[in-house]
Design a protein around this motif. Structure first.
Motif, PDB file in Angstrom:
ATOM      1  N   ARG A  25      -7.622  -1.370   1.059  1.00  0.00           N
ATOM      2  CA  ARG A  25      -8.861  -2.073   0.716  1.00  0.00           C
ATOM      3  C   ARG A  25      -9.243  -1.801  -0.732  1.00  0.00           C
ATOM      4  O   ARG A  25      -9.080  -0.678  -1.216  1.00  0.00           O
ATOM      5  CB  ARG A  25     -10.016  -1.563   1.577  1.00  0.00           C
ATOM      6  CG  ARG A  25     -10.045  -2.127   2.931  1.00  0.00           C
ATOM      7  CD  ARG A  25     -11.070  -3.219   2.942  1.00  0.00           C
ATOM      8  NE  ARG A  25     -11.258  -3.668   4.288  1.00  0.00           N
ATOM      9  CZ  ARG A  25     -11.384  -4.936   4.606  1.00  0.00           C
ATOM     10  NH1 ARG A  25     -11.371  -5.849   3.678  1.00  0.00           N
ATOM     11  NH2 ARG A  25     -11.558  -5.290   5.838  1.00  0.00           N
ATOM     12  N   LEU A  55     -12.537 -10.143   7.024  1.00  0.00           N
ATOM     13  CA  LEU A  55     -13.772  -9.840   7.748  1.00  0.00           C
ATOM     14  C   LEU A  55     -13.700  -8.565   8.573  1.00  0.00           C
ATOM     15  O   LEU A  55     -14.656  -8.218   9.262  1.00  0.00           O
ATOM     16  CB  LEU A  55     -14.144 -11.027   8.649  1.00  0.00           C
ATOM     17  CG  LEU A  55     -14.329 -12.353   7.904  1.00  0.00           C
ATOM     18  CD1 LEU A  55     -14.659 -13.460   8.884  1.00  0.00           C
ATOM     19  CD2 LEU A  55     -15.391 -12.238   6.828  1.00  0.00           C
ATOM     20  N   TRP A  56     -12.583  -7.839   8.495  1.00  0.00           N
ATOM     21  CA  TRP A  56     -12.443  -6.590   9.230  1.00  0.00           C
ATOM     22  C   TRP A  56     -13.145  -5.490   8.447  1.00  0.00           C
ATOM     23  O   TRP A  56     -12.951  -5.334   7.246  1.00  0.00           O
ATOM     24  CB  TRP A  56     -10.963  -6.271   9.417  1.00  0.00           C
ATOM     25  CG  TRP A  56     -10.723  -5.113  10.317  1.00  0.00           C
ATOM     26  CD1 TRP A  56     -10.761  -5.115  11.681  1.00  0.00           C
ATOM     27  CD2 TRP A  56     -10.415  -3.778   9.937  1.00  0.00           C
ATOM     28  NE1 TRP A  56     -10.497  -3.869  12.165  1.00  0.00           N
ATOM     29  CE2 TRP A  56     -10.268  -3.023  11.100  1.00  0.00           C
ATOM     30  CE3 TRP A  56     -10.238  -3.154   8.713  1.00  0.00           C
ATOM     31  CZ2 TRP A  56      -9.967  -1.675  11.094  1.00  0.00           C
ATOM     32  CZ3 TRP A  56      -9.943  -1.814   8.700  1.00  0.00           C
ATOM     33  CH2 TRP A  56      -9.800  -1.090   9.874  1.00  0.00           C
ATOM     34  N   GLY A  57     -13.975  -4.717   9.109  1.00  0.00           N
ATOM     35  CA  GLY A  57     -14.737  -3.672   8.428  1.00  0.00           C
ATOM     36  C   GLY A  57     -16.005  -4.256   7.822  1.00  0.00           C
ATOM     37  O   GLY A  57     -16.400  -5.383   8.104  1.00  0.00           O
ATOM     38  N   ASN A  58     -16.668  -3.506   6.969  1.00  0.00           N
ATOM     39  CA  ASN A  58     -17.936  -3.980   6.387  1.00  0.00           C
ATOM     40  C   ASN A  58     -17.863  -4.196   4.878  1.00  0.00           C
ATOM     41  O   ASN A  58     -18.878  -4.439   4.244  1.00  0.00           O
ATOM     42  CB  ASN A  58     -19.070  -3.015   6.735  1.00  0.00           C
ATOM     43  CG  ASN A  58     -18.868  -1.642   6.113  1.00  0.00           C
ATOM     44  OD1 ASN A  58     -17.834  -1.365   5.523  1.00  0.00           O
ATOM     45  ND2 ASN A  58     -19.851  -0.794   6.263  1.00  0.00           N
ATOM     46  N   GLU A  59     -16.669  -4.130   4.293  1.00  0.00           N
ATOM     47  CA  GLU A  59     -16.548  -4.288   2.847  1.00  0.00           C
ATOM     48  C   GLU A  59     -16.955  -5.681   2.377  1.00  0.00           C
ATOM     49  O   GLU A  59     -17.587  -5.832   1.332  1.00  0.00           O
ATOM     50  CB  GLU A  59     -15.116  -3.983   2.387  1.00  0.00           C
ATOM     51  CG  GLU A  59     -14.785  -2.516   2.372  1.00  0.00           C
ATOM     52  CD  GLU A  59     -14.389  -1.976   3.747  1.00  0.00           C
ATOM     53  OE1 GLU A  59     -14.127  -0.774   3.829  1.00  0.00           O
ATOM     54  OE2 GLU A  59     -14.349  -2.734   4.723  1.00  0.00           O
ATOM     55  N   GLU A  61     -19.110  -7.641   3.801  1.00  0.00           N
ATOM     56  CA  GLU A  61     -20.579  -7.687   3.905  1.00  0.00           C
ATOM     57  C   GLU A  61     -21.214  -7.037   2.673  1.00  0.00           C
ATOM     58  O   GLU A  61     -22.172  -7.562   2.098  1.00  0.00           O
ATOM     59  CB  GLU A  61     -21.040  -6.974   5.172  1.00  0.00           C
ATOM     60  CG  GLU A  61     -22.544  -6.985   5.355  1.00  0.00           C
ATOM     61  CD  GLU A  61     -22.998  -6.257   6.605  1.00  0.00           C
ATOM     62  OE1 GLU A  61     -24.216  -6.048   6.731  1.00  0.00           O
ATOM     63  OE2 GLU A  61     -22.162  -5.879   7.442  1.00  0.00           O
ATOM     64  N   THR A  62     -20.663  -5.912   2.240  1.00  0.00           N
ATOM     65  CA  THR A  62     -21.152  -5.248   1.029  1.00  0.00           C
ATOM     66  C   THR A  62     -20.985  -6.155  -0.177  1.00  0.00           C
ATOM     67  O   THR A  62     -21.901  -6.275  -1.005  1.00  0.00           O
ATOM     68  CB  THR A  62     -20.391  -3.920   0.808  1.00  0.00           C
ATOM     69  OG1 THR A  62     -20.577  -3.087   1.943  1.00  0.00           O
ATOM     70  CG2 THR A  62     -20.871  -3.213  -0.440  1.00  0.00           C
ATOM     71  N   LYS A  65     -23.620  -8.876  -0.122  1.00  0.00           N
ATOM     72  CA  LYS A  65     -24.940  -8.355  -0.508  1.00  0.00           C
ATOM     73  C   LYS A  65     -25.040  -8.232  -2.032  1.00  0.00           C
ATOM     74  O   LYS A  65     -26.085  -8.556  -2.610  1.00  0.00           O
ATOM     75  CB  LYS A  65     -25.207  -7.012   0.164  1.00  0.00           C
ATOM     76  CG  LYS A  65     -25.507  -7.156   1.642  1.00  0.00           C
ATOM     77  CD  LYS A  65     -25.720  -5.803   2.300  1.00  0.00           C
ATOM     78  CE  LYS A  65     -25.981  -5.979   3.787  1.00  0.00           C
ATOM     79  NZ  LYS A  65     -26.128  -4.691   4.473  1.00  0.00           N
ATOM     80  N   SER A  81      -9.384 -16.254   7.287  1.00  0.00           N
ATOM     81  CA  SER A  81     -10.300 -15.507   8.148  1.00  0.00           C
ATOM     82  C   SER A  81     -10.673 -16.305   9.382  1.00  0.00           C
ATOM     83  O   SER A  81     -11.109 -17.440   9.287  1.00  0.00           O
ATOM     84  CB  SER A  81     -11.561 -15.146   7.370  1.00  0.00           C
ATOM     85  OG  SER A  81     -11.216 -14.375   6.255  1.00  0.00           O
TER      86      SER A  81
END
Length: 82
Positions: A25, A55-59, A61-62, A65, A81
């Protein structure tokens, strides 16, 4: 744009593990800076993500943001995805 290489899964039908054995990542802040550079310096407004596990994990999403806090108006395309 690549936020990662490889895939965290080992699906028997997929060649991802053979092409990129390790799942790596990128830091979301570094990805954001790359987008920012292309946006402001090169005028690019459309970005395509070529990740097997975007979309696996929260990276991601970060990353979103960080993007929402910015003034950039651009389009994201996520072809791999589900």
């Amino acid at each position: 744009i690549e936020t990662s290489r490889g895939c965290p899964f080992s699906c028997k039908y997929c060649s991802s593990k053979y092409l990129n054995p390790a799942f790596i990542r990128r830091n979301p802040e570094c990805v954001f800076k790359e987008i920012e550079y292309h946006y402001y310096e090169l005028g690019i407004k459309n970005f395509s993500f070529a990740d097997d596990a975007l979309l696996w994990g929260n990276e991601f999403e970060t990353l979103l943001k960080l993007f929402l806090k910015s003034n950039m108006k651009c389009n994201f395309f996520t072809q791999n995805s589900d």
